[in-house]
Design an enzyme around this catalytic site. Sequence first.
Site, PDB file in Angstrom:
ATOM      1  N   SER A 539       0.839  -1.193   0.000  1.00  0.00           N
ATOM      2  CA  SER A 539       0.000   0.000   0.000  1.00  0.00           C
ATOM      3  C   SER A 539       0.882   1.253   0.000  1.00  0.00           C
ATOM      4  CB  SER A 539      -0.967  -0.042   1.190  1.00  0.00           C
ATOM      5  OG  SER A 539      -2.017   0.868   1.021  1.00  0.00           O
ATOM      6  N   ASP A 624      -9.832  -3.614  -5.447  1.00  0.00           N
ATOM      7  CA  ASP A 624      -9.210  -2.814  -4.394  1.00  0.00           C
ATOM      8  C   ASP A 624      -9.830  -1.419  -4.353  1.00  0.00           C
ATOM      9  OD1 ASP A 624      -7.456  -1.438  -2.674  1.00  0.00           O
ATOM     10  OD2 ASP A 624      -5.771  -2.680  -3.298  1.00  0.00           O
ATOM     11  N   HIS A 659      -8.203  -4.881  -1.380  1.00  0.00           N
ATOM     12  CA  HIS A 659      -6.941  -4.409  -0.803  1.00  0.00           C
ATOM     13  C   HIS A 659      -6.311  -5.425   0.132  1.00  0.00           C
ATOM     14  CE1 HIS A 659      -4.195  -1.093  -0.267  1.00  0.00           C
ATOM     15  NE2 HIS A 659      -4.307  -1.119   1.042  1.00  0.00           N
TER      16      HIS A 659
END
Length: 687
Positions: A539, A624, A659
Amino acid sequence: MTQVKVQPPVAKRIPKELKIHGDVRLDDYFWLNQREDQEVLDYLNAENAYCDELTAHTKEFQEHLFEEMKSRIKEDDQSVPYKYNGYWYIVKYETGKDYPIYIRKKETLEAEDELLFDCNEMAQGHDYFRLVGLNVSPDNTLISFGLDTVGRRNYTLKVKNLVTNEILPDSIENTTGSASWANDNITLFYTKKDTETLRSDKIYKHKLGNDETNDTLVFHEADDTFGVTVYKSKSRKYLVIACYSTLTNEYHILNADTPDESFKLFQERIRGVEYSISHYGDNFYVVTNSDNATNFKLMKTPETATGIENWQEVIGHREDVLIEDIDIFKDFLVVSERSNGLNEIRIIRWDGTEDYYLPFDNETYTAYTGTNVDFDTDILRYGYNSLTTPSSTIDFNMVTKTKTVKKEQEVLGGKFDKENYVSERIWATADDGTKIPMSMVYRKGIKKDGSNPLLQYAYGSYGSTIDPYFSTIRLSLLDRGFIYVISHVRGGEYLGRQWYEDGKLLTKTNTFTDFIACSKHLISEKYTSKEHLYALGGSAGGLLIGAVINLAPELYKGVIAAVPFVDVVTTMLDDSIPLTTGEYDEWGNPNEVDYYNYMKSYSPYDNVKAQDYPNILVTTGLHDSQVQYWEPAKWVAKLRLLKTDSNKLLLKTNMTAGHGGASGRFEALKEDAEEYAFLLDLENINN
């Protein structure tokens, strides 16, 4: 290491001019942001096929790693029970099953099980499944919960009758999944998300049995840099609406006995002033950074006069101690602090007769308060682990100062002995002279001769601190000779709030140069060498990896960038994307020229150039909501075009997840096994 001569996919180039501030960026791969476009899906599937082909020789090893990781996990396991409002609540896992089972027992642990949810049954027929936000009504007869079967963190809110075991017809789409009950047992407050940006922006009131269209909007957060949520105070007296942004907070409160009255403003937002509130007796306790209290201080104020002018100091600001949180009990105040990077738990009697710290004697560890929902108790539940010590759940009697270990994480397989591993904390020196701490773990007996494979991990954003934690999965690397290092770079909050301030906005590049300084130190001290150093981040940590390999690609044999935020400028200019507007205080607003130029100077996608890069594995999820799949997809396409080496460049897209990757506890291990096999293969380790 087997070399396979397979041609990688080539994404077509359709140049798009992106203009702002008199500057033009050319984006050849902008077209990849069409999630429903078949040509986009074909390209992602082609990349998956290419990845599968280049890693085919490791498939058997991946399966071996998966089984090894799985074998350390106690499959028939359960959480330490906690008591709330007359019931003991427990989460169980059963052998061979991927999802949790939620149960409760009335009054005593000897009582029969009452099944709340069996997520294994609920998940059938879904590629992705997640249950969140369980919240029991005050009379214990109803439970609200949120369901997501896509992976986009967009939850359908539902209610179950715990007497009849029926799911009520009430169903509310597009929520955060959590809700809070008023004390009348029929009124629920919940948070709705904007359908496009997924920003949590509205609080609604729902009466059981009513259609969602009749729900009452009680609060709308118009500022698109803020999000909102609603919860009930631990004292159960107040419903609380929290408005939050990166730098600023605001709260609204309502007596939970009168849900049809209006919420009252606690203290209006002041830009740069953060605060959180806890109710106790006739007062609220406020953790805040007001009046330049960078590391926060604790204040209190009467519940009848909550404005900032009424706040009185309880614990003052300290330059060397960060106040992270508080837990309130009938007789005790518990303060979670951080000093010199280490967690500390402070216990204070309300009557002032005692004030002491829990003793921790490790050089590097993680300690945190756990599930403490009971107000009228002398027992503090906390968790403890370290890089070498499995996680423990501990009940501490704050009166007698005795502790009971309720559970210690079991590492199955019969091979783990914590005495076989060493953890230490070392410090590198950044370019500006700042000392950067690292926490590391390795098997006893390694030689500092530069030959050790080493995986260096960091995150470094949002003030999020990556504490040194135990991992059974990581043993698969350690037992094959890897050293594992967490670099506590600026942008986190490891060394206090200023550590965060010095790694965001117009100081963001400190995060990247700190990581590189740590890498150079690890090489110079012969823990590893350029031929054996690997880097990992996910991330915002994937942004870190992308920036680092643009700046110093020669330091690393290979890197893994998981769901990486790499197209910073374009994303931050698109306010329709989830999270963008709420992140201006983290990254800056590129609609302002100074932030635009600074962002452009480090954005990984914008700074890919013709040079040699290390071996790279990039992972993403089609659904995501945090980092859109097209960021890593575009980045890989551009790297393929420009890089001058013959190293591996792999893109793996989970076509059914978001995610967080796969939702099952063992399905997720398969992704870990893939990543570990990538690293180990580069070291010619295949068993």
